[in-house]
Design a protein around this motif. Structure first.
Motif, PDB file in Angstrom:
ATOM      1  N   ARG A  40      -9.885   0.774  -8.317  1.00 33.86           N
ATOM      2  CA  ARG A  40     -10.869   0.111  -7.457  1.00 33.86           C
ATOM      3  C   ARG A  40     -12.090   1.010  -7.324  1.00 33.86           C
ATOM      4  O   ARG A  40     -11.985   2.160  -6.910  1.00 33.86           O
ATOM      5  CB  ARG A  40     -10.277  -0.178  -6.071  1.00 33.86           C
ATOM      6  CG  ARG A  40     -11.218  -0.983  -5.187  1.00 33.86           C
ATOM      7  CD  ARG A  40     -10.519  -1.482  -3.944  1.00 33.86           C
ATOM      8  NE  ARG A  40     -10.287  -0.429  -2.962  1.00 33.86           N
ATOM      9  CZ  ARG A  40      -9.736  -0.645  -1.764  1.00 33.86           C
ATOM     10  NH1 ARG A  40      -9.315  -1.868  -1.433  1.00 33.86           N
ATOM     11  NH2 ARG A  40      -9.571   0.351  -0.922  1.00 33.86           N
ATOM     12  N   ASN A  70      -8.881  -3.861 -10.227  1.00 37.56           N
ATOM     13  CA  ASN A  70      -9.321  -4.577  -9.042  1.00 37.56           C
ATOM     14  C   ASN A  70     -10.596  -5.354  -9.356  1.00 37.56           C
ATOM     15  O   ASN A  70     -11.617  -4.772  -9.749  1.00 37.56           O
ATOM     16  CB  ASN A  70      -9.568  -3.581  -7.903  1.00 37.56           C
ATOM     17  CG  ASN A  70      -9.942  -4.265  -6.602  1.00 37.56           C
ATOM     18  OD1 ASN A  70     -11.090  -4.605  -6.377  1.00 37.56           O
ATOM     19  ND2 ASN A  70      -8.955  -4.461  -5.736  1.00 37.56           N
ATOM     20  N   HIS A  85      -5.968  -7.420  -9.845  1.00 34.31           N
ATOM     21  CA  HIS A  85      -5.838  -7.840  -8.446  1.00 34.31           C
ATOM     22  C   HIS A  85      -7.158  -8.425  -7.994  1.00 34.31           C
ATOM     23  O   HIS A  85      -8.218  -7.829  -8.211  1.00 34.31           O
ATOM     24  CB  HIS A  85      -5.475  -6.652  -7.543  1.00 34.31           C
ATOM     25  CG  HIS A  85      -5.237  -7.062  -6.128  1.00 34.31           C
ATOM     26  ND1 HIS A  85      -3.967  -7.297  -5.628  1.00 34.31           N
ATOM     27  CD2 HIS A  85      -6.095  -7.324  -5.104  1.00 34.31           C
ATOM     28  CE1 HIS A  85      -4.068  -7.673  -4.362  1.00 34.31           C
ATOM     29  NE2 HIS A  85      -5.356  -7.696  -4.025  1.00 34.31           N
ATOM     30  N   GLY A  87      -9.431 -10.525  -4.785  1.00 35.90           N
ATOM     31  CA  GLY A  87      -9.541 -10.870  -3.379  1.00 35.90           C
ATOM     32  C   GLY A  87      -9.804 -12.355  -3.208  1.00 35.90           C
ATOM     33  O   GLY A  87      -9.922 -13.103  -4.189  1.00 35.90           O
ATOM     34  N   GLN A  88      -9.952 -12.776  -1.980  1.00 35.87           N
ATOM     35  CA  GLN A  88     -10.157 -14.182  -1.689  1.00 35.87           C
ATOM     36  C   GLN A  88     -11.473 -14.716  -2.252  1.00 35.87           C
ATOM     37  O   GLN A  88     -11.598 -15.911  -2.518  1.00 35.87           O
ATOM     38  CB  GLN A  88     -10.115 -14.396  -0.174  1.00 35.87           C
ATOM     39  CG  GLN A  88      -8.722 -14.293   0.423  1.00 35.87           C
ATOM     40  CD  GLN A  88      -7.830 -15.452   0.002  1.00 35.87           C
ATOM     41  OE1 GLN A  88      -8.232 -16.612   0.042  1.00 35.87           O
ATOM     42  NE2 GLN A  88      -6.609 -15.132  -0.399  1.00 35.87           N
ATOM     43  N   SER A 109      -5.099 -10.949  -2.710  1.00 39.96           N
ATOM     44  CA  SER A 109      -5.185 -10.485  -1.326  1.00 39.96           C
ATOM     45  C   SER A 109      -5.002 -11.646  -0.351  1.00 39.96           C
ATOM     46  O   SER A 109      -5.581 -12.719  -0.536  1.00 39.96           O
ATOM     47  CB  SER A 109      -6.550  -9.839  -1.071  1.00 39.96           C
ATOM     48  OG  SER A 109      -6.694  -8.648  -1.805  1.00 39.96           O
ATOM     49  N   GLU A 111      -5.287 -12.224   3.818  1.00 41.98           N
ATOM     50  CA  GLU A 111      -5.789 -11.574   5.026  1.00 41.98           C
ATOM     51  C   GLU A 111      -5.312 -12.237   6.306  1.00 41.98           C
ATOM     52  O   GLU A 111      -5.421 -11.648   7.384  1.00 41.98           O
ATOM     53  CB  GLU A 111      -7.317 -11.577   4.997  1.00 41.98           C
ATOM     54  CG  GLU A 111      -7.885 -10.861   3.774  1.00 41.98           C
ATOM     55  CD  GLU A 111      -9.323 -11.203   3.503  1.00 41.98           C
ATOM     56  OE1 GLU A 111      -9.816 -12.226   4.063  1.00 41.98           O
ATOM     57  OE2 GLU A 111      -9.973 -10.463   2.738  1.00 41.98           O
ATOM     58  N   GLY A 128      -1.082  -9.010  -1.871  1.00 41.76           N
ATOM     59  CA  GLY A 128      -1.463  -7.805  -1.146  1.00 41.76           C
ATOM     60  C   GLY A 128      -1.869  -8.220   0.258  1.00 41.76           C
ATOM     61  O   GLY A 128      -2.892  -8.879   0.430  1.00 41.76           O
ATOM     62  N   HIS A 141     -13.538  -4.773   5.398  1.00 44.69           N
ATOM     63  CA  HIS A 141     -12.254  -5.447   5.430  1.00 44.69           C
ATOM     64  C   HIS A 141     -12.180  -6.497   6.541  1.00 44.69           C
ATOM     65  O   HIS A 141     -12.957  -6.478   7.502  1.00 44.69           O
ATOM     66  CB  HIS A 141     -11.115  -4.436   5.588  1.00 44.69           C
ATOM     67  CG  HIS A 141     -11.177  -3.618   6.845  1.00 44.69           C
ATOM     68  ND1 HIS A 141     -10.955  -4.151   8.101  1.00 44.69           N
ATOM     69  CD2 HIS A 141     -11.409  -2.291   7.040  1.00 44.69           C
ATOM     70  CE1 HIS A 141     -11.052  -3.203   9.006  1.00 44.69           C
ATOM     71  NE2 HIS A 141     -11.336  -2.063   8.397  1.00 44.69           N
ATOM     72  N   CYS A 161       5.477  -9.260  -1.391  1.00 46.38           N
ATOM     73  CA  CYS A 161       4.286  -8.788  -0.681  1.00 46.38           C
ATOM     74  C   CYS A 161       4.214  -7.266  -0.686  1.00 46.38           C
ATOM     75  O   CYS A 161       5.222  -6.583  -0.485  1.00 46.38           O
ATOM     76  CB  CYS A 161       4.289  -9.277   0.762  1.00 46.38           C
ATOM     77  SG  CYS A 161       4.190 -11.076   0.938  1.00 46.38           S
TER      78      CYS A 161
END
Length: 209
Positions: A40, A70, A85, A87-88, A109, A111, A128, A141, A161
């Motif tokens: 990352r 990432n 990986h 994220g949203q 990810s 959240e 994640g 975050h 998870c």
């Protein structure tokens, strides 16, 4: 699709703000037993990120670790990375799965509990989940969910998870109690005096708890 039974209890995420260069961070974590290293680096793009990914993979492979990328799906595809990986806001998991193929690892990810409903079945290898706590390694975050929020998400999904967000060896028992397959760690390793020993301590703690 990756066999979810092979998901390790620890994934190390590199930290561009840490004292050591990323390839060296990754190598020391791999020497300590981390089998997944997630690259990352939010400020690198293009050829620079590509070159960093190749250099990092070369440093960790002799120690039996695999490289996850990432966000940069294009780089993951171009170097044949073990996984990616997202994220949203980093694209649709269905489309990413089509791009990386059926055998690569795909992490997503999560959240909050509401996002569980949109996880596509049969596309994602693991989730994640977090941040459990506020963390300096990622200033933008989402609001921390705590261990109660973590447990709620784990209860409501069939996906393995990995907990993330301000976690270290002292949190292992609580993470394991939620039913998580493991944890993803940044600062507790990246900013340790000895990254290899810090990694070993987390893995020994997981085995003993």
């Amino acid at each position: 699709m990756c066999d979810t039974r092979l998901i390790p209890p620890l994934c190390y995420l590199t930290d561009a703000s840490a004292p050591l260069p990323i390839p060296e961070q990754a190598e020391r974590a791999a020497q300590g037993g981390a089998r997944w290293i997630q690259l990352r680096h939010k400020s690198l793009t293009g050829a620079d990120f590509h070159d960093l990914a190749c250099a990092t993979r070369e440093r960790i492979r002799p120690h039996g670790a695999e490289l996850l990328i990432n966000d940069h799906v294009d780089v993951a595809c171009s170097i044949g990375a073990y996984g990616v990986h997202i994220g949203q806001s980093d694209g649709d998991a269905r489309e990413v799965r089509e791009r990386i193929g059926p055998d690569a690892v795909l992490g997503l990810s999560i959240e909050n509990i509401e996002q569980i409903a949109s996880v596509p079945e049969g596309r994602v290898t693991y989730l994640g989940v977090g941040p459990v706590r506020a963390t300096p390694s990622k200033t933008d975050h989402a609001p921390p969910i705590g261990f109660d929020g973590l447990a709620e998400i784990v209860r409501n999904t069939n996906h393995p998870c990995l907990a993330i967000g301000g976690l270290g060896a002292a949190d292992i028992a609580q993470v394991k109690a939620t039913g998580c397959a493991g944890l993803a760690v940044v600062s507790a390793i990246a900013h340790a005096t000895d990254l290899t020993l810090a990694t070993e301590a987390i893995l020994k703690g997981w085995e003993a708890s």
